[in-house]
Design a protein around this motif. Structure first.
Motif, PDB file in Angstrom:
ATOM      1  N   PRO A 130       0.816  -1.217   0.000  1.00 20.50           N
ATOM      2  CA  PRO A 130       0.000   0.000   0.000  1.00 20.50           C
ATOM      3  C   PRO A 130       0.849   1.266   0.000  1.00 20.50           C
ATOM      4  N   GLY A 131       1.969   1.266   0.723  1.00 20.90           N
ATOM      5  CA  GLY A 131       2.793   2.474   0.774  1.00 20.90           C
ATOM      6  C   GLY A 131       3.267   2.884  -0.616  1.00 20.90           C
ATOM      7  N   LEU A 132       3.826   1.913  -1.365  1.00 19.03           N
ATOM      8  CA  LEU A 132       4.330   2.220  -2.713  1.00 19.03           C
ATOM      9  C   LEU A 132       3.187   2.641  -3.633  1.00 19.03           C
ATOM     10  N   LEU A 133       2.069   1.926  -3.541  1.00 19.66           N
ATOM     11  CA  LEU A 133       0.957   2.246  -4.459  1.00 19.66           C
ATOM     12  C   LEU A 133       0.340   3.606  -4.135  1.00 19.66           C
ATOM     13  N   MET A 134       0.175   3.900  -2.859  1.00 22.54           N
ATOM     14  CA  MET A 134      -0.401   5.200  -2.496  1.00 22.54           C
ATOM     15  C   MET A 134       0.448   6.343  -3.062  1.00 22.54           C
ATOM     16  N   GLY A 135       1.773   6.229  -2.869  1.00 20.09           N
ATOM     17  CA  GLY A 135       2.651   7.296  -3.349  1.00 20.09           C
ATOM     18  C   GLY A 135       2.645   7.402  -4.858  1.00 20.09           C
ATOM     19  N   ALA A 136       2.773   6.256  -5.538  1.00 20.53           N
ATOM     20  CA  ALA A 136       2.882   6.282  -7.001  1.00 20.53           C
ATOM     21  C   ALA A 136       1.574   6.726  -7.643  1.00 20.53           C
ATOM     22  N   ILE A 137       0.447   6.327  -7.074  1.00 24.28           N
ATOM     23  CA  ILE A 137      -0.846   6.737  -7.639  1.00 24.28           C
ATOM     24  C   ILE A 137      -1.010   8.247  -7.509  1.00 24.28           C
ATOM     25  N   SER A 138      -0.495   8.807  -6.435  1.00 25.73           N
ATOM     26  CA  SER A 138      -0.603  10.267  -6.269  1.00 25.73           C
ATOM     27  C   SER A 138       0.230  11.022  -7.303  1.00 25.73           C
ATOM     28  N   VAL A 139       1.318  10.424  -7.772  1.00 26.79           N
ATOM     29  CA  VAL A 139       2.128  11.091  -8.820  1.00 26.79           C
ATOM     30  C   VAL A 139       1.547  10.824 -10.205  1.00 26.79           C
ATOM     31  N   ASP A 140       0.934   9.649 -10.348  1.00 21.91           N
ATOM     32  CA  ASP A 140       0.282   9.278 -11.611  1.00 21.91           C
ATOM     33  C   ASP A 140       1.240   9.213 -12.794  1.00 21.91           C
ATOM     34  N   LEU A 141       2.371   8.542 -12.582  1.00 22.72           N
ATOM     35  CA  LEU A 141       3.247   8.178 -13.699  1.00 22.72           C
ATOM     36  C   LEU A 141       2.981   6.701 -14.028  1.00 22.72           C
ATOM     37  N   PRO A 142       3.353   6.233 -15.214  1.00 22.70           N
ATOM     38  CA  PRO A 142       3.181   4.804 -15.525  1.00 22.70           C
ATOM     39  C   PRO A 142       3.944   3.928 -14.529  1.00 22.70           C
ATOM     40  N   ILE A 143       3.262   2.927 -13.969  1.00 22.37           N
ATOM     41  CA  ILE A 143       3.905   2.070 -12.962  1.00 22.37           C
ATOM     42  C   ILE A 143       3.528   0.603 -13.176  1.00 22.37           C
ATOM     43  N   ILE A 144       4.431  -0.256 -12.716  1.00 31.50           N
ATOM     44  CA  ILE A 144       4.111  -1.678 -12.559  1.00 31.50           C
ATOM     45  C   ILE A 144       4.571  -2.066 -11.161  1.00 31.50           C
ATOM     46  N   PHE A 145       3.697  -2.743 -10.427  1.00 32.35           N
ATOM     47  CA  PHE A 145       4.076  -3.245  -9.114  1.00 32.35           C
ATOM     48  C   PHE A 145       4.616  -4.663  -9.273  1.00 32.35           C
TER      49      PHE A 145
END
Ligand code: FES
Length: 574
Positions: A130-145
């Protein structure tokens, strides 16, 4: 769909211009031994790695990062590995939950402040997902977990043993004198047999399955064992695909819909996952601008059959779930409840992903008519003791406590409880209700996993193995027992839990989803008048920021100023 080209790659704002500042960026990249051709005109992909020497579940992630990087290079990108706070669940005190939001902030600001076009997020141990996803979703760059993957199965004396779950079982047996000192010591090297996350359906497995169901990981990723060669190949694929995502400008906001979250909830309920997911999913949803409530989670839990036969509710472990077909196979059993048109980060629909999936072991992924328990994975409870909600894991309850009225035995803190619980003079019987307070987001602080309160040794020795317990704490997803958790508002902010006294009557009724302190309104009002806010534990530092910012469990326990989708400006380059 919008596509990126070289000119509008975010990283090239740092590197491409003919300015003194861009010159310095190119110069400093070359200072690290990078050739101009490595970073100029290429998507720069962050490999956010939560590896550390004190994070056993992520012990293999430094090695896996080399595979992620190889995938990025093969696809024409430039990998940069960025270490982020490593939250080894068992090591970090007072609790990793206190630092989930710290990791979320770190991830968000790493991605925002540096020349990054996309990211592979490497985590898996409970709060890291959740920590990584919360932060990355707030920036909204392309991501893969890229999930760390579960550790390997283990056995002890011919019996399958799982991380966390059997530690608790064996501890109770040791306290009761059924396991001797030598056996207890020998168990230290068992149950956690290899790097990787807990192999039970604890918070780690729950959250990585939810992330995959929401389309944030590649299909099948969550169940691949950490030590399987397939996990190295997964790491390479994550890196390789991340470059494509950047060129396609495929950001979470383009596919993460309410349907994605509901698919995540359906998966959690069918898997028998951790109550901790209630907090994390709410927090992630708020970062994505999606409205979700605890009451909605209860509604979904009532409808979804528990099909995954894994500890703590079942008999198998995550490695068995992998052999049984993993999440895509489980989803073939849930098509009536899933939105099959929801997409993953690559643009594949859930319907496409599961079209070739098949359950290959029905003992592990049960058919619909052979659910693991008639009781659901989650129930949300309300009442005068928890007006904003509390949660339970019904299948983990002893049947006799699903409707129970008993005398409260109250502990004012975890320390108080630990000092008192084994006192032979403690006045307690198995039908009493153990109450722990000052264990919530503010009170503990950090809402540790103290919610499966230990049972008094004298009752354990009489053969008692469960009691009704309630608190504003959380409980490890690997544990079980008749525990009412996440009581909101918590005692430290003046919730009714703060007013309970030893000897009060408490009534719990699962079928009514109700928890009541049986006192008159007048008595409650008088006690409330007498109640005083406990002094804050932290007067400075991160602890003080945390106490000022943290929300209650029913809202996701994020920081108030981190929730929502208000735009944050890109950093100026000068
Ligand atoms: Fe890391 Fe359980 S301790 S996943």
């Amino acid at each position: 769909m919008p596509h990126k080209n070289l000119e509008n790659l975010r990283s090239q704002r740092w590197f491409a211009a003919d300015t003194m500042r861009a010159f310095a960026h190119r110069q400093r990249a070359q200072q690290m031994g990078m050739a101009r051709e490595q970073f100029l005109g290429k998507p720069v992909i962050a490999v956010i790695n939560t590896w550390s020497d004190l994070s056993p579940c992520h012990a293999h992630l430094r090695e896996r990062a080399t595979q992620v990087k190889a995938g990025i290079i093969a696809a024409g990108g430039c990998p940069v590995e960025l270490p982020a706070m490593s939250l080894g669940e068992v090591m970090v005190k007072p609790t990793t939950m206190m630092y989930r939001n710290f990791l979320a902030m770190e991830c968000e600001e790493l991605l925002r402040s540096l020349p990054i076009d996309g990211a592979v997020l490497m985590g898996g141990c409970d709060k890291t997902t959740p920590g990584l996803l919360m932060g990355a979703i707030s920036v909204d760059l392309p991501i893969i977990f890229c999930p760390a993957g579960p550790m390997l199965n283990d056995r002890w004396r011919g019996q399958t043993v799982g991380a966390g779950t059997h530690t608790k079982i064996f501890w109770d047996d040791y306290q009761a004198g059924e396991i001797n000192q030598a056996e207890w010591q020998s168990l230290e090297s068992r149950m956690t047999r290899s790097p990787g996350t807990c192999n039970t359906m604890g918070t780690a497995s729950t959250m990585t399955l939810i992330a995959e169901a929401m389309g944030l990981s590649l299909p099948g990723a969550a169940s691949i064992p950490a030590m399987d060669a397939a996990h190295s190949r997964l790491a390479w694929q994550c890196g390789h695909n991340s470059v494509d995502l950047v060129w396609r400008d495929r950001r979470p906001s383009q596919f993460l819909t309410r349907a994605s979250f509901l698919n995540g909830l359906v998966t959690w309920m069918a898997a028998g996952g951790s109550t901790n997911a209630a907090i994390h999913v709410l927090a992630i949803a708020k970062r994505a601008g999606i409205d979700l409530t605890l009451a909605e989670m209860d509604g979904i839990a009532r409808k979804i059959p528990l099909l995954v036969n894994i500890f703590p509710c079942g008999e198998y472990l995550m490695e068995d779930f992998y052999y049984a077909g993993g999440l895509p196979a489980l989803m073939t059993r849930l098509t009536d409840h899933l939105d099959l048109s929801a997409q993953n980060m690559m643009g594949q629909t859930i319907g496409e992903i599961i079209s070739t999936a098949k359950v290959t072991d029905e003992k592990v992924i049960r058919p619909l008519d052979k659910r693991v328990s008639p009781l659901p994975t989650l129930a949300v409870i309300f009442g005068n003791l928890c007006p904003d909600g509390a949660v339970i894991k019904p299948f983990a309850f002893s049947e006799k406590f699903l409707h129970h009225r008993g005398r409260a035995v109250v502990f004012d803190s975890n320390e108080h409880m630990l000092n008192q619980i084994n006192d032979p003079a403690l006045n307690i019987s198995e039908n009493d209700v153990l109450v722990l307070r000052q264990a919530g987001p503010v009170g503990a602080p950090g809402m540790p996993e103290w919610g499966a309160l230990p049972l008094p040794k004298k009752l354990l020795q009489q053969g008692v193995r469960d009691m009704l317990r309630l608190s504003d704490a959380r409980m490890s997803g690997t544990h079980f027992g008749s525990c009412i958790l996440h009581i909101a508002p918590e005692a430290a902010v003046g919730g009714t839990l703060a007013l309970v006294r030893t000897g009060d009557e408490i009534e719990f009724d699962y079928s009514m989803r109700s928890l009541k302190l049986l006192l008159s309104q007048d008595e409650l009002s008088q006690r409330r008048k007498d109640w005083k806010t406990p002094p804050p534990i932290y007067a400075r530092g991160y602890g003080k920021i945390y106490l000022n910012e943290v929300e209650q469990a029913n809202l996701g326990a994020d920081f108030r100023s981190l929730t929502g989708t208000a735009p944050t400006p890109e950093p100026p380059i000068y």
